[in-house]
Scaffold this active site. Structure first.
Site, short mmCIF file in Angstrom:
data_model
loop_
_atom_site.label_atom_id
_atom_site.label_comp_id
_atom_site.label_asym_id
_atom_site.label_seq_id
_atom_site.Cartn_x
_atom_site.Cartn_y
_atom_site.Cartn_z
N GLY A 125 -0.91 40.67 -57.04
CA GLY A 125 -1.73 41.87 -57.03
C GLY A 125 -2.64 41.92 -55.81
CB SER A 126 -5.88 43.62 -55.33
OG SER A 126 -5.42 44.89 -55.76
CB THR A 127 -5.56 37.89 -54.64
OG1 THR A 127 -4.32 37.80 -55.36
CG2 THR A 127 -6.71 37.82 -55.62
CE LYS A 135 -4.55 46.28 -52.84
NZ LYS A 135 -5.44 47.13 -53.65
#
Length: 571
Positions: A305-307, A309
């Protein structure tokens, strides 16, 4: 008549020559055996009159970063019987039943079996062994042995691992460093007569054992305890399936803690956690044990997920396709081919820069970055950052990244990869890759083993771990540290903010497969100090019930851990 005499002489000569050659062969064979093979057959003859018993070597201890003993040995005994030496078999059987608590049938079978030595029971308490020795019964042998003992029970169970009945490593660090820990057994040699009975007053010779080396670890008992307490607390509160925590020094890869809650009891590793006593098949029990022993931090892959990014942003900065003040617009979604891919904020973030986009964890911003990079370039950065290789952590069972082939990455796959979905990595891989991005561009090897030492504390070997330079530029690393500090101080990671400390980090909420199950993974990755990271913490909460957003439930756990360990480490 003359012919018969000649014929008989020939026959006699043939027999004589044959006997001569046979005699010469036998004499030669005798000389060969007596002179050239004398040592070999002498040893064999000696071995026939020697009985050999092992003296077990003490397995090396596992020591934490401060010298706290995490694994040691308990003195136990092995009870054996020698059939030819037993003078009072009924008394021996009665004693074995009384002291060892074994069935009479089993004791009788061992005592009556004709063999050089018959093992009755291992891992017998030393007090019981001393009591058996005190009987003074002929033919009963009590040998000192060792049993592995873990003073803190469940602490770091899936990291430390455990040993089998033969004291060899089976799981975790115990098996990874087995060659250093196990030592070399000694021997007791006693002389016997032709019947196998020990010769009185003949004495015995001993070859003393060589104990194993102690293994010095980077794991810190206090930090591990802080993390386990925090993991248990959130797992119970959110009724989660499991919680994983990793604490690492991003500068050198030394792991200070690794939690996989729930843990299991290292002193009873074959007892299922929460065993209700229900009968299960051997195969089913083994499957349950494998699941209980599994180290999710290194063996389980997930969509980060967003980690992730962090990695997309670093690749975009390295490639020069984005600047901090580049303008973006988020209407709450992005149309990619025939798909509408939503932002976490469905109403949209509106106009924003790249800097505010990462602070808001805005999916459309990162989908745009993925588009600017292109599939081939993006996969190239996967390779450059080391994501397509294993970290080579010093634990068995590490899984690799599950990634699309480059030719199979279309616009939709590229968009979802950019914000951490449609591929899978392990938690340890995420921690290692982010470390290289924030430490100046050096990919380190995560590890627990630091060195081995002898019983006197002298270092026998210091382990060196592989590093790779220039994973990214120092400028990219500095920019990422600045941006991730903004995420915590002003953005989605503000629940990890601690007054008086500079923290950088990133939140994430990802959905597991199949999507229809509506199960989520909440996580937070943070580091401190933000300008010169010395500690990196990853918290992963698997299938929390109720509110499941990473910024809401995972970031506070990381904050609690930082509040404990930063003053402790004086960072």
């Amino acid at each position: 008549m003359y012919r018969n005499k000649t014929f008989n002489r020939k026959k006699v000569m043939i027999v004589f020559v044959a006997v001569f050659f046979i005699m010469m062969f036998l004499i030669g064979r005798l000389v060969y055996l007596m002179i050239f093979c004398s040592e070999y057959y002498g040893n064999k003859a000696e071995n026939l009159h020697e009985r050999e018993r092992d003296i077990k070597a003490a397995r090396g201890k596992l020591l934490d970063a401060n010298g706290t003993v995490l694994a040691t040995n308990k003195s136990v005994c092995t009870i054996s019987v020698i059939h030819n030496q037993i003078e009072e078999p009924e008394k021996v059987i009665e004693m074995l039943v009384r002291e060892l608590g074994i069935p009479e049938e089993t004791a009788r079978k061992r005592v009556e079996k004709v063999s050089s030595i018959e093992r009755v029971k291992t891992n017998v308490a030393k007090e019981t062994g001393d009591a058996i020795r005190a009987y003074g019964l002929s033919g009963v042998k009590v040998d000192e042995d060792y049993k592995r003992y873990y003073p803190y029970g469940t602490l770091a169970s899936k990291v430390l691992g455990f040993t089998g009945a033969d004291n060899q490593g089976i799981l975790g660090l115990e098996v990874k460093y087995d060659e250093y820990l196990q030592g070399t057994n000694g021997k007791i040699l006693t002389l016997t007569d032709a019947r196998g009975i020990e010769i009185e007053n003949a004495g015995e010779s001993r070859l003393e054992p060589v104990n194993g080396y102690d293994l010095c670890l980077s794991l810190d008992y206090n930090i591990q305890m802080y993390c386990e307490q925090a993991a248990k607390k959130v797992c119970t509160k959110k009724s989660a399936d499991s919680v994983s925590v990793i604490v690492m020094n991003p500068q050198n890869g030394e792991l200070m803690a690794m939690v996989n809650y729930p843990e299991f009891d290292l002193n009873n590793p074959f007892t299922l956690a929460g065993d209700t006593g229900e009968a299960v098949s051997a195969e089913e029990k083994q499957n349950l044990l494998n699941k209980m022993w599994r180290n999710q931090c290194i063996s389980d892959t997930y969509e980060p997920g967003s980690t992730f990014k962090i990695i997309t942003a670093a690749a975009a900065l390295e490639e020069g396709v984005v600047k901090l003040d580049d303008a973006f617009f988020c209407p709450g979604y992005k149309i990619v081919e025939d798909r509408r891919i939503r932002c976490a904020r469905t109403t949209g973030h509106g106009a924003e820069t790249f800097e505010t986009g990462i602070m808001n964890s805005c999916n459309p911003v990162f989908m745009e970055l993925g588009e600017r990079l292109g599939a081939e370039n993006f996969v190239g950065y996967f390779k450059q950052f080391g994501l397509l290789s294993k970290t080579n952590i010093d634990l068995p069972g590490e899984a690799g990244t599950i990634m699309h082939k480059t030719e199979n990455i279309g616009p939709v796959e590229l968009a979802t990869i950019s914000f951490g979905q449609s591929f899978q990595i392990t938690p340890i891989q995420l921690v290692t890759t982010v470390s290289s991005i924030i430490n100046g561009g050096t990919r380190v090897t995560p590890h627990f083993g630091v060195s081995v030492q002898d019983a006197d504390g002298n270092t026998a070997k210091t382990f060196s771990d592989e590093t790779h330079e220039n994973i990214c530029t120092a400028e990219t690393s500095e920019t990422m540290r600045y941006l991730l500090e903004k995420v915590v101080s002003e953005g989605t990671g503000k629940n990890a903010k601690i007054e008086g400390f500079s923290i950088g980090g990133k939140t994430a909420t990802s959905q597991t497969l199949p999507r229809s199950d509506h199960k989520y993974i909440s996580s937070f990755l943070g580091f401190a100090p933000a300008d010169n990271p010395q500690v990196l913490v990853l918290v992963v909460i698997n299938n929390p019930q109720g509110i499941y957003y990473g910024g809401t439930i995972a970031a506070p756990v990381a904050k609690e851990i930082f509040e404990n360990i930063l003053p402790y480490l004086d960072k």
